[in-house]
Design a protein around this motif. Structure first.
Motif, PDB file in Angstrom:
ATOM      1  N   ASP A   6       0.869  -1.170   0.000  1.00  0.00           N
ATOM      2  CA  ASP A   6       0.000   0.000   0.000  1.00  0.00           C
ATOM      3  C   ASP A   6       0.911   1.227   0.000  1.00  0.00           C
ATOM      4  OD1 ASP A   6      -2.817   1.272   0.697  1.00  0.00           O
ATOM      5  OD2 ASP A   6      -1.301   2.203   2.002  1.00  0.00           O
ATOM      6  N   LYS A   7       0.744   2.072  -1.014  1.00  0.00           N
ATOM      7  CA  LYS A   7       1.666   3.194  -1.187  1.00  0.00           C
ATOM      8  C   LYS A   7       1.707   4.101   0.031  1.00  0.00           C
ATOM      9  CE  LYS A   7       2.855   7.025  -4.241  1.00  0.00           C
ATOM     10  NZ  LYS A   7       2.494   7.787  -5.459  1.00  0.00           N
ATOM     11  N   ASN A   8       0.565   4.453   0.566  1.00  0.00           N
ATOM     12  CA  ASN A   8       0.527   5.349   1.727  1.00  0.00           C
ATOM     13  C   ASN A   8       1.182   4.722   2.949  1.00  0.00           C
ATOM     14  OD1 ASN A   8      -0.762   7.467   0.384  1.00  0.00           O
ATOM     15  ND2 ASN A   8      -2.797   6.625   0.787  1.00  0.00           N
ATOM     16  N   ALA A   9       0.948   3.425   3.147  1.00  0.00           N
ATOM     17  CA  ALA A   9       1.566   2.725   4.285  1.00  0.00           C
ATOM     18  C   ALA A   9       3.081   2.698   4.134  1.00  0.00           C
ATOM     19  CB  ALA A   9       1.001   1.316   4.393  1.00  0.00           C
ATOM     20  N   ILE A  10       3.538   2.457   2.907  1.00  0.00           N
ATOM     21  CA  ILE A  10       4.980   2.427   2.654  1.00  0.00           C
ATOM     22  C   ILE A  10       5.578   3.813   2.863  1.00  0.00           C
ATOM     23  CG2 ILE A  10       6.750   2.052   0.889  1.00  0.00           C
ATOM     24  CD1 ILE A  10       4.894  -0.110  -0.309  1.00  0.00           C
ATOM     25  N   LEU A  11       4.891   4.841   2.374  1.00  0.00           N
ATOM     26  CA  LEU A  11       5.375   6.212   2.544  1.00  0.00           C
ATOM     27  C   LEU A  11       5.489   6.574   4.022  1.00  0.00           C
ATOM     28  CD1 LEU A  11       6.140   8.956   1.305  1.00  0.00           C
ATOM     29  CD2 LEU A  11       3.699   9.519   1.263  1.00  0.00           C
ATOM     30  N   GLU A  12       4.482   6.256   4.811  1.00  0.00           N
ATOM     31  CA  GLU A  12       4.518   6.570   6.240  1.00  0.00           C
ATOM     32  C   GLU A  12       5.622   5.793   6.949  1.00  0.00           C
ATOM     33  OE1 GLU A  12       2.901   9.024   7.797  1.00  0.00           O
ATOM     34  OE2 GLU A  12       2.309   9.510   5.732  1.00  0.00           O
ATOM     35  N   ALA A  13       5.806   4.546   6.552  1.00  0.00           N
ATOM     36  CA  ALA A  13       6.866   3.738   7.163  1.00  0.00           C
ATOM     37  C   ALA A  13       8.239   4.327   6.848  1.00  0.00           C
ATOM     38  CB  ALA A  13       6.774   2.296   6.672  1.00  0.00           C
ATOM     39  N   PHE A  14       8.439   4.781   5.622  1.00  0.00           N
ATOM     40  CA  PHE A  14       9.711   5.404   5.238  1.00  0.00           C
ATOM     41  C   PHE A  14       9.928   6.710   5.993  1.00  0.00           C
ATOM     42  CE2 PHE A  14      10.177   2.265   2.070  1.00  0.00           C
ATOM     43  CZ  PHE A  14      11.416   2.404   1.446  1.00  0.00           C
ATOM     44  N   LYS A  15       8.871   7.506   6.139  1.00  0.00           N
ATOM     45  CA  LYS A  15       9.005   8.772   6.870  1.00  0.00           C
ATOM     46  C   LYS A  15       9.431   8.523   8.313  1.00  0.00           C
ATOM     47  CE  LYS A  15       5.689  11.657   4.304  1.00  0.00           C
ATOM     48  NZ  LYS A  15       4.372  12.348   4.377  1.00  0.00           N
ATOM     49  N   LYS A  16       8.802   7.542   8.938  1.00  0.00           N
ATOM     50  CA  LYS A  16       9.161   7.208  10.332  1.00  0.00           C
ATOM     51  C   LYS A  16      10.603   6.737  10.414  1.00  0.00           C
ATOM     52  CE  LYS A  16       7.924   4.070  14.113  1.00  0.00           C
ATOM     53  NZ  LYS A  16       7.035   2.945  14.541  1.00  0.00           N
ATOM     54  N   ALA A  17      10.998   5.888   9.485  1.00  0.00           N
ATOM     55  CA  ALA A  17      12.359   5.347   9.494  1.00  0.00           C
ATOM     56  C   ALA A  17      13.395   6.443   9.271  1.00  0.00           C
ATOM     57  CB  ALA A  17      12.495   4.262   8.427  1.00  0.00           C
ATOM     58  N   LEU A  18      13.071   7.421   8.448  1.00  0.00           N
ATOM     59  CA  LEU A  18      14.004   8.509   8.158  1.00  0.00           C
ATOM     60  C   LEU A  18      14.396   9.276   9.406  1.00  0.00           C
ATOM     61  CD1 LEU A  18      12.932  10.216   4.809  1.00  0.00           C
ATOM     62  CD2 LEU A  18      15.111   9.142   5.374  1.00  0.00           C
ATOM     63  N   HIS A  19      13.469   9.460  10.326  1.00  0.00           N
ATOM     64  CA  HIS A  19      13.752  10.210  11.546  1.00  0.00           C
ATOM     65  C   HIS A  19      14.660   9.429  12.502  1.00  0.00           C
ATOM     66  CE1 HIS A  19      11.136  13.551  10.653  1.00  0.00           C
ATOM     67  NE2 HIS A  19      10.105  12.743  10.411  1.00  0.00           N
ATOM     68  N   GLN A  20      14.743   8.127  12.293  1.00  0.00           N
ATOM     69  CA  GLN A  20      15.469   7.275  13.240  1.00  0.00           C
ATOM     70  C   GLN A  20      16.812   6.782  12.715  1.00  0.00           C
ATOM     71  OE1 GLN A  20      12.681   4.094  13.912  1.00  0.00           O
ATOM     72  NE2 GLN A  20      11.359   5.307  15.249  1.00  0.00           N
ATOM     73  N   SER A  21      17.059   6.923  11.427  1.00  0.00           N
ATOM     74  CA  SER A  21      18.190   6.193  10.856  1.00  0.00           C
ATOM     75  C   SER A  21      18.978   7.008   9.844  1.00  0.00           C
ATOM     76  CB  SER A  21      17.687   4.905  10.204  1.00  0.00           C
ATOM     77  OG  SER A  21      16.659   5.185   9.270  1.00  0.00           O
ATOM     78  N   ASP A  22      20.155   6.490   9.519  1.00  0.00           N
ATOM     79  CA  ASP A  22      21.016   7.074   8.486  1.00  0.00           C
ATOM     80  C   ASP A  22      20.745   6.439   7.124  1.00  0.00           C
ATOM     81  OD1 ASP A  22      22.747   8.631  10.391  1.00  0.00           O
ATOM     82  OD2 ASP A  22      23.162   6.602  11.121  1.00  0.00           O
ATOM     83  N   ILE A  23      20.393   5.164   7.153  1.00  0.00           N
ATOM     84  CA  ILE A  23      20.135   4.419   5.929  1.00  0.00           C
ATOM     85  C   ILE A  23      18.816   3.668   6.095  1.00  0.00           C
ATOM     86  CG2 ILE A  23      20.978   2.616   4.349  1.00  0.00           C
ATOM     87  CD1 ILE A  23      23.790   3.043   5.527  1.00  0.00           C
ATOM     88  N   ILE A  24      18.024   3.678   5.046  1.00  0.00           N
ATOM     89  CA  ILE A  24      16.871   2.773   4.983  1.00  0.00           C
ATOM     90  C   ILE A  24      17.199   1.717   3.940  1.00  0.00           C
ATOM     91  CG2 ILE A  24      14.437   2.481   4.400  1.00  0.00           C
ATOM     92  CD1 ILE A  24      13.985   5.377   5.192  1.00  0.00           C
ATOM     93  N   VAL A  25      17.097   0.452   4.318  1.00  0.00           N
ATOM     94  CA  VAL A  25      17.225  -0.621   3.340  1.00  0.00           C
ATOM     95  C   VAL A  25      15.879  -1.320   3.266  1.00  0.00           C
ATOM     96  CG1 VAL A  25      18.198  -2.227   5.062  1.00  0.00           C
ATOM     97  CG2 VAL A  25      18.492  -2.681   2.623  1.00  0.00           C
ATOM     98  N   SER A  26      15.360  -1.412   2.045  1.00  0.00           N
ATOM     99  CA  SER A  26      14.060  -2.040   1.842  1.00  0.00           C
ATOM    100  C   SER A  26      14.202  -3.195   0.874  1.00  0.00           C
ATOM    101  CB  SER A  26      13.053  -1.027   1.295  1.00  0.00           C
ATOM    102  OG  SER A  26      13.436  -0.581  -0.004  1.00  0.00           O
ATOM    103  N   THR A  27      13.257  -4.116   0.961  1.00  0.00           N
ATOM    104  CA  THR A  27      13.227  -5.222  -0.001  1.00  0.00           C
ATOM    105  C   THR A  27      11.840  -5.284  -0.618  1.00  0.00           C
ATOM    106  OG1 THR A  27      12.592  -6.851   1.689  1.00  0.00           O
ATOM    107  CG2 THR A  27      14.943  -6.549   1.289  1.00  0.00           C
ATOM    108  N   GLY A  28      11.824  -5.523  -1.926  1.00  0.00           N
ATOM    109  CA  GLY A  28      10.565  -5.584  -2.666  1.00  0.00           C
ATOM    110  C   GLY A  28      10.112  -4.205  -3.112  1.00  0.00           C
TER     111      GLY A  28
END
Length: 401
Positions: A226-248
């Motif tokens: 779900d695009k919105n769910a993925i976007l929100e998950a990425f936004k949250k991760a950005l505040h916590q991390s230096d790198i986001i690694v995703s699969t799929g």
């Protein structure tokens, strides 16, 4: 759509990355294992600072070796300072690690003498200076012992302990958020309710790999398609991390939303699509000193591309130059080239008399989902873009893990 680039081009882009800041912090010595030093380590004194005994024995003047019989004047235990000095015709019983007594220049081991009436009888001669550790034998004052940018292992910890360095300065490990996308994925322990569901393995593989290669993993679990769910998950991760690694979600399917989310977040795509097999849809993007590494969903593909791209990127955060451990090996089973891409396939390897041999005997043919091909004594067979089929006896390149 960005054109696919070669593997070598993608490595040049990755290797050329410059960082605005490298965060450092002080850390208790034993907690520094696996971290990268941010400052050179120099010796502030000689070690040993004074001549010391390397064995249990008797300290004496070497010119008296011909006397064959010496008076035992005193005992010199390790960790003690004695006032007695060695005069002509005398010796002092001295133990391993003890300071050499004044006047002595040689130590004869206990095994080479016999004792009679508070005297030693020299049964076997030794050279001058025997069993005496010279000043600065381990290191000399002001000598650079460990370089900035070196990863801390057991030897580095031991050397720093000897220098009484309690809290070395190290580079801060990058925080890496892990996101697995796919509505078909089940978390560890989650009950399967449909035969269309599969177990998520990528997030656990990546967490282990990040720990092994010097990052700090932050698990964000599975996110549905779900695009919105993925976007929100990425936004949250950005505040916590230096790198986001995703699969799929990086291919061209109707539900592959990760590439769109990367653009919406304002990241600059460094490359999207590399002429490799497997994992060709790899994407690396940057916004200031934050990165997204988007990998394909199949487990072997995700693991391989994480090794190729995520691991070197994590090293850069720590000012550490990571290099692949590539060696030559003799092929013991034929290899059929599958594409005009740089290919990376799991292979069996062994080392015999210093030479590597490889085959594919235990590896299954099929898609890039076959994670079990990474089990056992496995290396990565490398076939470059312009390579063709290879025969038994050919010398090939493999990457040791």
């Amino acid at each position: 759509m960005m054109a696919f680039i070669s593997f070598d081009e993608s490595m040049k882009i990755l290797n050329s990355l410059q960082f605005n800041n490298h965060n450092t912090h002080k850390r208790y010595l034993l907690d520094c294992l696996g971290f990268v030093l941010a400052k050179d380590i120099h010796a502030f004194e000689n070690s040993p600072a004074y001549e010391t005994s390397a064995m249990d024995g008797y300290a004496f003047k070497h010119k008296d070796i011909s006397l064959e019989k010496l008076y035992i004047k005193a005992i010199n235990p390790a960790g003690k300072l004695i006032d007695e000095c060695v005069n002509d015709g005398e010796c002092i019983k001295t133990f391993t690690g003890s300071l050499m007594p004044k006047g002595a220049d040689t130590l004869i081991p206990i095994e080479l003498v016999s004792v009679e009436d508070n005297h030693i009888i020299i049964n076997q001669s030794v050279k001058k200076g025997f069993s005496v550790r010279a000043v600065g034998e381990i290191y000399k004052k002001d000598e650079k012992l460990i370089a900035k940018g070196e990863r801390v292992d057991f030897a580095q910890i031991g050397v720093m302990a000897g220098l009484n360095i309690v809290t070395p300065t190290v580079y801060t490990k990058p925080k890496v958020s892990i996101l697995s996308t796919g509505s078909e994925l089940l978390e560890l322990g989650e009950e399967q309710t449909s035969i269309s569901q599969i177990r998520s393995t990528n997030n656990y593989i990546l967490e282990a790999l990040i720990c092994k290669y010097g990052g700090e993993p932050l698990a964000h679990g599975v996110v549905g398609d779900d695009k919105n769910a993925i976007l929100e998950a990425f936004k949250k991760a950005l505040h916590q991390s230096d790198i986001i690694v995703s699969t799929g979600g990086v291919s061209v399917g109707d539900f592959d939303f990760v590439k769109d989310v990367v653009h919406e977040l304002g990241f600059e795509v460094l490359f999207k699509g590399v002429n490799i097999k497997p994992g060709q849809h790899i994407m690396v993007a940057r916004m200031e000193d934050k990165f997204i590494v988007a990998l394909a969903g199949f487990a072997y593909s995700a693991t391989l591309t994480a090794l190729l791209y995520l691991v070197p990127l994590m090293a850069k955060f720590q000012h550490f130059e990571y290099s692949f451990n590539i060696v030559e090996a003799t092929l013991k089973s034929p290899f059929k080239k599958k594409s005009k891409k740089t290919e990376f396939w799991a292979c069996d390897y062994r080392q015999i008399e210093g030479r590597f041999e490889v085959n594919f005997n235990s590896k299954k043919e099929g898609s890039s989902a076959i994670l079990t091909n990474m089990l056992g004594d496995t290396a990565i067979f490398i076939s470059e873009e312009n390579d063709g089929d290879r025969d038994i006896g050919d010398v090939v390149k493999i990457m040791l893990l």
